[in-house]
Enzyme design. Structure first.
Site, PDB file in Angstrom:
ATOM      1  CB  SER A 199      -0.878   0.005   1.263  1.00 11.80           C
ATOM      2  OG  SER A 199      -1.501   1.259   1.451  1.00 11.80           O
ATOM      3  CE1 TYR A 206      -4.465  -2.014   5.502  1.00 10.09           C
ATOM      4  CE2 TYR A 206      -3.153  -0.070   5.042  1.00 10.09           C
ATOM      5  CZ  TYR A 206      -3.982  -1.088   4.609  1.00 10.09           C
ATOM      6  OH  TYR A 206      -4.331  -1.166   3.282  1.00 10.09           O
TER       7      TYR A 206
END
Length: 278
Positions: A145, A158
């Site tokens: 990401s 995350y």
């Protein structure tokens, strides 16, 4: 389109979102695709879409937080089609993408998030290696990401997972290159998946407009755009690319990090229910 005929691919988290679009794209390019997902209904629906379009796909219900399921997933693909050429490590832990400050992050949240978004990549790759090597090589694409490159306060699990994906990708590429296996990563920006649209933006058009304004292209990404990048990395057109973290983010990460971080942090503070959309 790329020619992936004769190839066998596994897409984890392949029922919907980026994984779903990737499964459809690889099948459209000629690959036989095993969709591995914990959501059997959605996985079967995606497989049906692929079959109706003339592709070939099968489903295995698998929890990427469980090592036995990961091993079974690899074995299932090889037993069905007698080879394995492509592994897309895309599975995602929704609980890891919710805003939690470090003092409030539990050990259980850390363990479960890292298990699905980092440890599972290692295990799937480990068990895929001998099958790919037997075929003379293969391709592994790990989904990271922009959060593997840029940080946002309050998302420790995350951020740690997505950063780990990039580090593991480089290490895997260095070790597996001599075995004929290329390993790359994708770093998406804000991609509007089916679930994100339904749960975040359908009733919040102003919030969606805010995120669009953060991008130089002034729009958010589509799942098909990430799938196209993955298909490219798996194709012969990318034969000399390995160990690369390909950023597909509409220009988000090229901006000044401080200003961007402040804007996003303010939005998240004002909207505490926000789930990271990338």
């Amino acid at each position: 389109m790329y020619d992936l005929s004769g190839h066998v691919a596994i897409v984890t988290g392949g029922a919907g979102g980026i994984g779903g679009a990737t499964a459809r794209r690889l099948a459209a390019d000629g690959a036989k695709v095993l969709i591995a997902d914990i959501n059997e209904v959605a996985a079967q629906e995606n497989a049906a879409r692929i079959t109706e379009a003339g592709g070939e796909a099968e489903v295995m219900v698998a929890d990427m937080g469980t090592s036995t399921d990961i091993v079974a997933m690899i074995e299932d693909a090889v037993e069905r089609w007698e080879r394995l050429d492509i592994l897309v490590n895309n599975a995602y832990s929704p609980t890891a993408a919710h805003d939690t400050d470090i003092p409030d992050t539990t050990e259980e949240a850390w363990d479960s998030g890292l298990a699905v978004m980092a440890k599972a990549l290692f295990l799937a790759t480990k068990h895929a290696i001998p099958h790919m090597e037997r075929n003379g090589g293969g391709n592994i694409v790990n989904i990271s990401s922009v959060h593997g490159l840029l940080q946002s306060p309050g998302f420790l699990v995350y951020e740690a997972s997505k950063s780990a994906v990039i580090g593991m990708t480089r290490q895997m590429a260095a070790e597996l290159g001599p075995r004929g296996i290329r390993v790359n990563a994708i770093c998406p920006g804000h991609i509007v998946t089916e679930n994100i649209h339904k749960h975040m933006w359908q009733e919040n058009p102003s919030g969606y407009a805010f995120f669009e304004e953060q991008y130089p292209l002034r729009r958010c990404g589509k799942t098909e755009e990430i799938a196209s990048a993955i298909a490219f990395l798996c194709s012969s057109e990318a034969s000399f690319i390995t160990g690369h973290a390909l950023v597909v983010d509409g220009g988000l990460s090229l901006q000044l990090q401080e200003n961007l971080g402040v804007r996003l942090a303010h939005y998240i503070q004002e909207n505490p229910e926000t789930e990271l959309p990338y």
